[in-house]
Scaffold this active site. Structure first.
Site, PDB file in Angstrom:
ATOM      1  N   ASP A 172      11.712  -4.672  -6.362  1.00 43.06           N
ATOM      2  CA  ASP A 172      12.527  -3.490  -6.078  1.00 43.06           C
ATOM      3  C   ASP A 172      12.834  -2.645  -7.301  1.00 43.06           C
ATOM      4  O   ASP A 172      13.318  -1.520  -7.174  1.00 43.06           O
ATOM      5  CB  ASP A 172      13.852  -3.915  -5.443  1.00 43.06           C
ATOM      6  CG  ASP A 172      14.776  -4.583  -6.462  1.00 43.06           C
ATOM      7  OD1 ASP A 172      14.276  -5.390  -7.269  1.00 43.06           O
ATOM      8  OD2 ASP A 172      15.986  -4.287  -6.452  1.00 43.06           O
TER       9      ASP A 172
ATOM     10  N   CYS B 120     -17.970  11.236  18.206  1.00 44.55           N
ATOM     11  CA  CYS B 120     -18.282   9.810  18.084  1.00 44.55           C
ATOM     12  C   CYS B 120     -18.419   9.437  16.611  1.00 44.55           C
ATOM     13  O   CYS B 120     -18.296  10.278  15.723  1.00 44.55           O
ATOM     14  CB  CYS B 120     -19.566   9.462  18.841  1.00 44.55           C
ATOM     15  SG  CYS B 120     -21.050  10.194  18.098  1.00 44.55           S
TER      16      CYS B 120
ATOM     17  N   ASP C 171      10.171 -11.038  -6.846  1.00 43.04           N
ATOM     18  CA  ASP C 171      11.140 -10.813  -7.911  1.00 43.04           C
ATOM     19  C   ASP C 171      12.440 -11.473  -7.460  1.00 43.04           C
ATOM     20  O   ASP C 171      12.658 -11.681  -6.260  1.00 43.04           O
ATOM     21  CB  ASP C 171      11.334  -9.313  -8.110  1.00 43.04           C
ATOM     22  CG  ASP C 171      12.484  -9.004  -9.047  1.00 43.04           C
ATOM     23  OD1 ASP C 171      12.532  -9.589 -10.142  1.00 43.04           O
ATOM     24  OD2 ASP C 171      13.354  -8.201  -8.652  1.00 43.04           O
TER      25      ASP C 171
ATOM     26  N   CYS D  75     -20.851  11.335  14.509  1.00 40.18           N
ATOM     27  CA  CYS D  75     -20.335  12.632  14.040  1.00 40.18           C
ATOM     28  C   CYS D  75     -19.542  12.461  12.750  1.00 40.18           C
ATOM     29  O   CYS D  75     -19.747  13.186  11.766  1.00 40.18           O
ATOM     30  CB  CYS D  75     -19.430  13.262  15.099  1.00 40.18           C
ATOM     31  SG  CYS D  75     -20.227  13.627  16.654  1.00 40.18           S
TER      32      CYS D  75
ATOM     33  N   ASP E 101       9.428  -3.985 -11.932  1.00 39.75           N
ATOM     34  CA  ASP E 101       8.454  -4.602 -11.016  1.00 39.75           C
ATOM     35  C   ASP E 101       7.246  -3.700 -10.763  1.00 39.75           C
ATOM     36  O   ASP E 101       6.254  -4.151 -10.178  1.00 39.75           O
ATOM     37  CB  ASP E 101       9.116  -4.913  -9.664  1.00 39.75           C
ATOM     38  CG  ASP E 101      10.250  -5.920  -9.793  1.00 39.75           C
ATOM     39  OD1 ASP E 101      10.085  -6.873 -10.577  1.00 39.75           O
ATOM     40  OD2 ASP E 101      11.281  -5.748  -9.128  1.00 39.75           O
TER      41      ASP E 101
END
Length: 872
Positions: free
Chosen positions: A645, A12, A447, A15, A649
């Protein structure tokens, strides 16, 4: 460095909180995140064996176990990679055995203890005052096997209680132990009463045994654990299916041209592999010879197959639907794209979302508080009623109705399912934090080049001078530009080549910096470049001036071509906008998100592109370090997602609250991003944010249920509403507790059916075009000739009469691999001539040459790892 430990004994949230606290207290540990769902934890430390041993010892001292997981490439690493899947299935089987045994003994125990109250017949041996001891002792004997098979609750519960860190098992153990001890005391009371001739005293004790409560508590909790284990197994379906995608064998070509089937683990970088129609691509590599049409949906989420020719890259786990090709293995084992995806999903589900920290704080004190409430309830009811039975009933009800499990499972189950669903849709989310933060994004920054545009210049407009034929212009353009390496020149050459332009002899080729090129073409002086170059050589281009301004306003670059002192025409080149960019921007606007385009291009081109896609703001002429600064400035106005990409960037992606990397971009951009779009489709940006919103909404629902359940049920169990005649006995409390955990996990499983919900007309048009492309592809596949035919002795194709068709509704199919598995399973059944499987509809039509029973067809599909929801 960050390493993964497998943790045993957790049941649980209390724990996981205890394990996290114990690990964080070890010297040298910089950070720790425990995952209750996967029974693992990610620990940041220096990687030394001494610290790892100290971590294991600290966790063991807390009452649990921790074992360092092997790194990729080490012995046993592959087996450990599948543990989330194997553990869930194995746990479900173990709990099922315990459940069956529990019910086998609990049902007769319940009948014996409660039957007389309901008028059910009982054997004479249990009736009458003289048989009260037999009646009681038989119940005790029926309880013992239930305690034995569920002794895990007592072993773990009392162990953690002894370590001062009680968990859910402690609550169950205390409740069932209290019932059992009270029942044993009642047996002694019966014996005392009968021995002293006090029959009424013995009878009262016989009616107050509590053995059935102890057994029912353990059985109902185990029932809940069984449903929970099964549901947990389904949360790892995405990882399971990803692991199953890679072909188990590959066809390797030897130096002498021979072909040999080998396990995919034996494939090495540089090996030449042969991939035939219908086979999966074993590893990542490059096509050397031959051609094929590859279904890449398992990696990119894009269902339209892609043609592959020599020089093209292919990705492991994709499927060659038609054709044949030989490929060179470039990335194998843990270096393949699929292995990276599995690793990213696994890491994402091992991290914690910020919202989970709230649940962790509550869970850390939850069980001790519940025990205190139970003790207080017992004391209070003893004072009010003076009846031990009443006080014990309320105390035990409080213990067993409390549910820290639901609290601990609320967040990780939703994150597990959400990230898995994203992975199957081509959206890789690298951390739980990114998944949570994305829901609150106010601004998305794009971009331009390679993100909103294709990143590859192309010819968009061609204007010929008066009296000049287009073929003449194309011939000159191809001839003069073919030696230039400039991207714009290459775009012109590609256009002219496609137009079938003829090459002319070229001499004295020379590049003019900042202007273009000049050469002698077909014996005449030729020029290709901008207006400035033309002016320097006295070429009049005034006839094109108006159109050139119009094209420039649209973000296009006009190039002039002249021969023998005369302008032949103008060709406009531009980085074309992706077909889905405008739809993505429109969808984000509909979601209430502001859009910004950030680019290093000039203002005129940037504004033209921005206007064509519909962004709210354009910021142009920005250097890479400037992009990071602009994103930081926008972040002050609300959470920002950056989509890019390229290498330039990367700083902005890292600075943004959520960095979204285009999958076809550079490795640096992908490493810097928090989310990776595998098919480089910007329409997946709003999809990723929608997934985040759906997942967080699911988490909030789970947390609300877990908290409100405990807030309402604990006071009821403590007897707060007894004055109104409303009380709970321990058996009902145990059933409610089990129901709580199952509800939370089941709610998280609803995310398995998530799909992006695009509402704008632009997005719907894009989806319609995709569907049309898929349909056309399916029609083309259906009309393609069969590669293999089985003939009769006379050479005619063998035909079998189809007597009926059965349509199965199949759940669990996620890709073309799944389609192939279901198809193979059904066609392996005797009497099935052919199986036609539809992934989108989730159906399989079995064409039968003989009557095949429904259960036989169902069994075949289930054995393949899928579920049959119905047969028509």
């Amino acid at each position: 460095m960050k390493r993964t430990f497998d943790v045993t004994g957790m049941t649980c949230a209390a724990c996981s909180s205890r394990v996290e606290k114990a690990t964080a207290g070890v010297a040298g540990v910089d950070g720790v995140a425990v995952n209750l769902l996967k029974n693992s934890m990610e620990v940041e430390y220096d990687g030394s064996d001494a610290v790892a041993a100290a971590i294991s010892a600290a966790v063991e001292n807390a009452g649990y176990g921790a074992f360092l997981r092997p790194e990729p490439g080490q012995a046993g690493a592959a087996a450990h990679a599948a543990r989330p899947v194997n553990d869930a299935a194995a746990e479900a089987k173990r709990v099922k055995v315990r459940l069956i045994v529990s019910f086998c003994f609990t049902i007769p125990l319940f009948y014996l203890s409660m039957g007389h109250m309901m008028g059910w017949p009982l054997p004479d041996i249990f009736l009458g005052h003289e048989n009260m001891l037999t009646f009681a002792f038989t119940q005790f004997l029926l309880l013992l096997p239930v305690i034995f098979v569920n002794f895990k609750f007592f072993r773990v519960g009392f162990k953690t209680l002894a370590h001062g860190a009680p968990n859910m098992d402690s609550l169950i153990a205390l409740g069932s132990a209290a019932s059992t001890i009270y029942g044993i005391a009642a047996i002694y009371r019966i014996g005392w009463g009968m021995g002293h001739g006090d029959v009424d005293f013995a009878h009262a004790a016989a009616m107050d045994l509590y053995f059935e409560s102890a057994a029912m508590i353990l059985t109902l909790i185990t029932l809940g654990k069984y449903f929970e284990a099964r549901a947990k197994g389904k949360t790892t379906d995405a990882i399971t299916k990803l692991m199953d995608l890679t072909p188990k064998e590959a066809t390797r070509r030897g130096s002498d041209g021979s072909e040999q089937r080998v396990p995919v683990e034996q494939v090495r970088v540089g090996d030449v592999l042969v991939v035939k129609a219908g086979e999966g691509v074993p590893v990542d590599g490059v096509v050397l010879e031959g051609e094929g049409v590859v279904d890449e949906s398992v990696i990119t989420g894009e269902s339209v197959p892609v043609g592959k020719r020599p020089g093209d890259t292919v990705t492991g786990a994709t499927v060659n639907t038609t054709g044949w090709f030989a490929m060179r293995a470039d990335r194998v084992g843990a270096d393949t794209t699929l292995a990276g995806i599995i690793r990213l999903v696994d890491e994402a589900t091992s991290t914690k979302a910020p919202i989970e920290k709230i649940a962790d704080k509550i869970a850390g004190v939850f069980v001790p508080v519940v025990i205190c409430i139970a003790v207080a309830a017992f004391i209070l009811w003893m004072a009010l009623s003076g009846d031990v039975s009443t006080a014990l009933t309320h105390a035990i009800s409080v213990l067993v109705i409390s549910c820290p499990c639901a609290l601990g499972l609320a967040t990780p189950t939703a994150i597990m399912v959400g990230t898995g669903r994203g992975a199957t849709s081509g959206i890789l989310i690298k951390s739980a934090e990114a998944l949570e933060v994305a829901h609150d994004v106010k601004t998305v920054v794009f971009d331009k080049t390679g993100t909103l545009t294709t990143g590859k210049p192309a010819v968009t407009d061609v204007v010929c001078a008066a009296g000049v034929d287009a073929s003449a212009l194309a011939s000159l353009a191809r001839s003069v530009e073919q030696r230039s390496e400039h991207p714009l020149a290459q775009a012109v050459v590609a256009w002219a080549d496609g137009a079938g332009a003829q090459l002319q002899p070229v001499d004295a080729f020379e590049q003019v910096p900042g202007g273009g090129v000049r050469a002698t073409v077909g014996g005449a002086a030729a020029l290709a470049g901008n207006a400035q170059l033309m002016g320097q050589h006295g070429i009049d281009v005034s006839a094109f001036e108006s159109r050139a301004h119009q094209l420039a306003d649209k973000g296009k670059t006009p190039l002039y071509f002249a021969s023998a002192g005369r302008a032949l025409g103008m060709i406009a080149v531009a980085d074309t906008v992706k077909s889905t960019s405008a739809a993505a921007i429109a969808e984000l606007s509909a979601m209430g998100i502001r859009t910004v385009m950030l680019t290093g291009d000039n203002e005129r081109t940037a504004r033209a592109i921005g206007a064509s896609v519909g962004v709210d703001e354009v910021i142009a002429g920005v250097l890479p370090e400037g992009k990071e600064r602009e994103v930081r400035h926008l972040s002050a106005q609300g959470r920002v997602a950056m989509v890019g990409d390229g290498i330039n960037d990367a700083p902005a992606l890292a600075r943004a609250d959520v960095g979204i990397a285009i999958g076809a971009g550079t490795d640096i951009a992908i490493d810097s991003g928090d989310v990776v779009l595998m098919r480089s489709d910007v329409l997946d940006v709003p999809a990723a944010i929608q997934l985040s919103r759906s997942t967080l909404r699911n988490i909030k629902q789970n947390l609300f249920w877990a908290l409100i359940y405990n807030t309402v049920c604990i006071p009821v169990a403590a007897g707060l509403f007894s004055f109104a005649g409303f009380t709970l006995n321990p058996m009902i409390a145990a059933a409610a507790m089990s129901c709580s955990s199952v509800c939370v996990v089941s709610n998280a499983l609803r995310l398995r059916g998530w799909k992006p919900a695009f509402t704008t007309q632009a997005a719907q048009q894009v989806l319609a075009k995709r569907k049309e492309a898929q349909h056309n592809e399916a029609v083309a596949d259906a009309s393609a000739p069969e590669l293999d035919t089985v003939g009769t002795d006379a050479g005619e194709p063998a035909e079998q009469e189809i007597i009926m068709e059965k349509k199965l509704t199949v759940e669990g199919m996620m890709c073309q691999h799944c389609v192939a598995h279901v198809k193979k399973a059904l066609e392996g059944v005797e009497g099935v001539s052919e199986a036609v499987v539809d992934l989108d509809a989730g159906t399989a039509v079995a064409k039968l040459t003989a009557d095949v029973a429904d259960d036989v067809l169902t069994a075949a599909v289930v054995d393949a790892g899928y579920e049959v929801k119905g047969i028509e």
